[in-house]
Every structure is written in C-alpha cells, then in structure tokens.
Write a protein that holds these residues in place. Structure first.
Motif, mmCIF file in Angstrom:
data_model
loop_
_atom_site.group_PDB
_atom_site.id
_atom_site.type_symbol
_atom_site.label_atom_id
_atom_site.label_comp_id
_atom_site.label_asym_id
_atom_site.label_seq_id
_atom_site.Cartn_x
_atom_site.Cartn_y
_atom_site.Cartn_z
ATOM 1 N N ARG A 178 0.839 -1.205 0.000
ATOM 2 C CA ARG A 178 0.000 0.000 0.000
ATOM 3 C C ARG A 178 0.871 1.252 0.000
ATOM 4 O O ARG A 178 0.596 2.217 -0.720
ATOM 5 N N PHE A 179 1.920 1.235 0.798
ATOM 6 C CA PHE A 179 2.806 2.395 0.899
ATOM 7 C C PHE A 179 3.505 2.691 -0.414
ATOM 8 O O PHE A 179 3.588 3.849 -0.853
ATOM 9 N N THR A 180 4.018 1.659 -1.069
ATOM 10 C CA THR A 180 4.825 1.869 -2.272
ATOM 11 C C THR A 180 4.009 1.989 -3.551
ATOM 12 O O THR A 180 4.543 2.434 -4.571
ATOM 13 N N HIS A 181 2.727 1.615 -3.511
ATOM 14 C CA HIS A 181 1.950 1.636 -4.751
ATOM 15 C C HIS A 181 0.659 2.451 -4.688
ATOM 16 O O HIS A 181 0.054 2.701 -5.727
ATOM 17 N N PHE A 196 2.368 5.121 7.329
ATOM 18 C CA PHE A 196 2.893 3.775 7.110
ATOM 19 C C PHE A 196 3.678 3.287 8.321
ATOM 20 O O PHE A 196 3.471 2.173 8.816
ATOM 21 N N MET A 197 4.587 4.115 8.830
ATOM 22 C CA MET A 197 5.408 3.696 9.963
ATOM 23 C C MET A 197 4.563 3.500 11.223
ATOM 24 O O MET A 197 4.820 2.586 12.016
ATOM 25 N N ALA A 198 3.538 4.327 11.381
ATOM 26 C CA ALA A 198 2.662 4.153 12.539
ATOM 27 C C ALA A 198 1.922 2.824 12.447
ATOM 28 O O ALA A 198 1.805 2.081 13.441
ATOM 29 N N ASP A 250 16.948 8.128 -2.836
ATOM 30 C CA ASP A 250 15.675 8.656 -2.329
ATOM 31 C C ASP A 250 14.518 7.966 -3.044
ATOM 32 O O ASP A 250 13.936 8.494 -3.993
ATOM 33 N N GLU A 251 14.180 6.765 -2.583
ATOM 34 C CA GLU A 251 13.123 5.989 -3.229
ATOM 35 C C GLU A 251 11.760 6.655 -3.107
ATOM 36 O O GLU A 251 10.936 6.557 -4.014
ATOM 37 N N ASP A 252 11.484 7.309 -1.977
ATOM 38 C CA ASP A 252 10.198 7.973 -1.814
ATOM 39 C C ASP A 252 10.009 9.048 -2.883
ATOM 40 O O ASP A 252 8.942 9.155 -3.497
ATOM 41 N N ARG A 253 11.053 9.835 -3.112
ATOM 42 C CA ARG A 253 10.961 10.873 -4.142
ATOM 43 C C ARG A 253 10.845 10.250 -5.533
ATOM 44 O O ARG A 253 10.090 10.736 -6.383
ATOM 45 N N ALA A 254 11.578 9.167 -5.769
ATOM 46 C CA ALA A 254 11.492 8.501 -7.066
ATOM 47 C C ALA A 254 10.065 8.020 -7.332
ATOM 48 O O ALA A 254 9.543 8.184 -8.437
ATOM 49 N N MET A 263 0.501 5.983 0.101
ATOM 50 C CA MET A 263 0.341 6.112 1.550
ATOM 51 C C MET A 263 1.445 6.987 2.132
ATOM 52 O O MET A 263 2.613 6.856 1.765
ATOM 53 N N ASP A 264 1.083 7.888 3.027
ATOM 54 C CA ASP A 264 2.054 8.756 3.675
ATOM 55 C C ASP A 264 3.026 7.935 4.528
ATOM 56 O O ASP A 264 2.622 6.979 5.208
#
Length: 292
Positions: free
Chosen positions: A15-18, A26-28, A138-142, A21-22
């Motif tokens: 869910r996070f990567t696709h 996600f970490m919470a 920086d995978e999140d930015r990618a 999700m913030d």
C-alpha cells in the motif's frame, strides 16, 4: 518471525509503495503490526529493497561491456540509461529492461547485466530522465516522480525507442522488453503501442491495460505473476484472458505462494529464490524462441 505478521507487513508495504500512503502513516501502522518501534524497524528492513545488496553479476565483469548512455527518443525527449552487452559480439537482439517505481538503480543494472550474459544487448532506460533523472538514494521521491509522469508521453517515448531499434540493421534487429512492477505495467502498455516492431514482451507482476486493448498486441507475451499479489492479479488475469481470446501468442505463469516483487533479490522477505530462478530461466527460454 510470525508468518501472519510478515503477511500484514508485506501488504502494508505494498500500500505504501503503490497507493501513495504517507510515510508517517505507514510507519505508525507498521509499528502497530510489529508491536513496537524496534520491531517495526526490523520488519521494514526485511520487506524493503536495499540498494547496497550484492549484485549477481559484478559491474566490472570482464565478459561484458557496460556504459552509461544518452539518446533522444523523440524530438526534445532526452533519456539516459545503462547499457550492457557481451564483449566481442555484435548484431545481437536488443532487450530493454524496465525498472520498478524506484527508478533506475543498481538492482536493475544488475538485471541488465544478467540479460547481457545470456547473449543480448541490454538497455535499461531511466524513465525519469525527462523529469531530471532518478534521485540518488531517495526511493520515496522517485516513487512520487514516477506517479507524476505523463504516461501517454512515456509510452510514446518507449514505442519510439522500440521502433527505432527494430528498424536498425536494415530492419532485421529483433527487440524484446522485460519489466518489473511499474516496469511490468509499462511492458504491457508498450506491447499495445509498439505494433510489429516489438517481438517479445515479459511483464513481471505488472498492472495491465483494459482487456479491450488486447487486440492491438502483436508481440509474443510471457506474463509472470505472483500468486499472493491480489492487487496486480486483479487486472493481469483478465488481461491474459483477453489476449488468449484475441488469439495472441501468450503464456502465463503464476507462481503460487509468492509475493509481488518475488524476483527482486534485494528484498529479503519477498524474494523467493526458487521462483525467481525458475521465472528467469523461463524468460530466457522465451527470448531464445522469439528473438533468436
């Protein structure tokens, strides 16, 4: 580790990567699944991909010629990428290797080298080139940049790359494509857009176009799916059925009890060595049939 916890962590990471999700959310949620912050960090280390993972084929392998390349796909649309080919061999079929939604990274460069050692000229484009290129580390930015791409332009660029290469060597060069996750989805769409210029396409767990597009496909297709990947399989299975109904050359191999990204050996929790090696062997056999 409890298998139920692993399954929940993998589903959440998907869910996070696709699904956008913030990261804080996600970490919470991961912390709740794991039962604490320390356990959540261990879970994340197992499910995420790691750029520092050792490659299967070393970048300086003496059997290969590798280099960074640049080209213009269409007027004003410039791309950078990675090229790998067997040393001392020319006139080989070309295989494009299409990255996940993390952008062009060392894992995809490694996959390109694996394809080159199998006897192909391999090119891994950085599909984020028009947006400035894959951001290092920086995978999140990618992922955010991938989500912001104009997919109609990206597909047009990819089809132009395929057509240009297929027209080289007097129009006799055979071109195939291989992609993973987001790249698998792009493989499906390029199979629709590239017409007769594309000979063979292998999407690994890639989201699929609408079934009505199947009639436009001319390439032979090998569709690799993960049995536990409900998100992708919801579109990929109808896509495969539509290809069959349209009389296309399509083979589907759904590997039971493995997760999305099971081929990526930089993710300890999702990688399945047996399935990955079988899928790769099947991919190479498929390319031998259609590109040689």
């Amino acid at each position: 580790m409890n298998r139920e916890i692993e399954r929940a962590a993998i589903a959440l990471y998907d869910r996070f990567t696709h699904e956008g999700m913030d990261r804080r959310d996600f970490m919470a949620a991961l912390t709740r699944i794991a039962g604490g912050a320390g356990a959540a960090s261990l879970l994340l280390a197992g499910v995420a991909c790691h750029a520092a993972a050792a490659p299967q084929i070393a970048p300086d392998d003496a059997r290969l010629i590798v280099r960074d390349i640049e080209w213009e796909a269409r007027p004003g649309r410039h791309y950078r990428g990675y090229s790998a080919a067997p040393r001392g061999r020319a006139g080989l079929p070309l295989v494009f290797v299409i990255h996940e939604n993390r952008g062009l990274n060392d894992h995809i460069r490694d996959v390109a080298r694996r394809a080159a050692l199998a006897g192909y000229a391999a090119v891994a484009p950085d599909w984020l080139s028009p947006a400035g290129g894959t951001p290092a580390g920086d995978e999140d930015r990618a992922r955010a940049m991938i989500g912001a791409l104009d997919m109609a332009e990206t597909i047009a660029d990819g089809a132009a790359m395929i057509r240009w290469n297929a027209s080289s060597a007097g129009g006799s060069r055979k071109v195939g494509i291989l992609g993973f996750c987001w790249g698998g989805g792009l493989v499906n769409r390029l199979a629709v857009a590239s017409g007769d210029a594309l000979r063979a396409a292998v999407p690994f767990y890639g989201p699929a176009p609408g079934p009505a597009e199947a009639a436009r496909v001319r390439a032979a297709m090998l569709i690799i799916l993960a049995g536990l990947d409900n998100r992708v399989n919801g579109t990929a299975r109808p896509w495969a059925e539509a290809l069959r109904a349209a009389g296309k050359d399509v083979t589907v191999h759904e590997f039971a009890n493995v997760d999305h990204a099971f081929h990526n050996d930089t993710s300890a929790m999702r990688y399945n060595r047996e399935a990955a090696e079988a899928a790769w062997a099947e991919t190479l056999a498929f390319f031998r049939r259609h590109l040689r």
